[in-house]
Write an enzyme that holds these catalytic residues in place. Sequence first.
Site, mmCIF file in Angstrom:
data_model
loop_
_atom_site.group_PDB
_atom_site.id
_atom_site.type_symbol
_atom_site.label_atom_id
_atom_site.label_comp_id
_atom_site.label_asym_id
_atom_site.label_seq_id
_atom_site.Cartn_x
_atom_site.Cartn_y
_atom_site.Cartn_z
ATOM 1 N N HIS A 199 0.821 -1.216 0.000
ATOM 2 C CA HIS A 199 0.000 0.000 0.000
ATOM 3 C C HIS A 199 0.857 1.270 0.000
ATOM 4 C CE1 HIS A 199 0.494 -0.181 4.509
ATOM 5 N NE2 HIS A 199 0.563 1.125 4.328
ATOM 6 N N ASP B 43 -0.353 -7.558 1.138
ATOM 7 C CA ASP B 43 0.217 -6.224 1.326
ATOM 8 C C ASP B 43 1.737 -6.320 1.480
ATOM 9 O OD1 ASP B 43 0.443 -3.527 1.651
ATOM 10 O OD2 ASP B 43 -0.486 -3.448 3.638
ATOM 11 N N SER C 88 4.119 1.965 8.612
ATOM 12 C CA SER C 88 3.719 0.991 7.600
ATOM 13 C C SER C 88 4.921 0.481 6.823
ATOM 14 C CB SER C 88 2.736 1.624 6.620
ATOM 15 O OG SER C 88 1.571 2.031 7.261
#
Length: 239
Positions: free
Chosen positions: A55, A99, A192
């Site tokens: 992402h 992801d 992230s």
Amino acid sequence: MATWWVLMLFLVLAVLRQKVPDRLMLYVASVQNNKGQHMCGGFLISEDFVVTAAHCDKLNPISVVLGTHNLEKVDDGTMRYNVTRCKHPDFNSVASGNDIMLLKLSKKVQLNNKVQPIQIPKGEMKVKDKAKCRVVGWGYTRAGGKVSNVLEMAEVTLTNRKECAYVSKSISAKCCITDKTYQALLSSQGDSGGPLVCGATAAGIVSFNRECDPNIPNVYTDVSKYVSWIKKIRTQKQC
């Protein structure tokens, strides 16, 4: 049903975060945009590949920084590497899984006392319930806070898949999560793509973490489910 599974935790990172000593975690990478701003975390797995979250591709990363724990002390000539993005072909959103993304470095890293890769699982890796692992990154230390320029880590406790499935169902109801909300929160938080380290192995990738309720766990991509895909990309040296 998605082919991936995730590792989750119940501890709030802000409570346990502490500065990472300079001699430790030499594999952590800062994934940055064209302005040299930190967007996501990542981790070095070989001389020419960094792993991060798929992402993060939407944030348009063009380089990674390796060899420093302090983002205010970056030597572009020796620490910054342009990258080619190899996003997992089945990734659509963090909610649907897959992801994971590999970043191929424009040149090989010179391994030394400031830069070293971390090992990833060689096959399926089963982490025990209640295992103690570590999360590391430069992200926000609390909701509404600021990005840390100094690398920090936190110890976390993993929960089991049954709890994972139960809590996942409650997340949407309590936090009204949509794909857009995921991206907005993650792009500001900054952790992230960073590693979930269990023992000496990068077992997971930070996929999404919720700040709206301290009892809701964070979610990680299981690296061991993508060993074959990673090996394929590394072997052919391109996406």
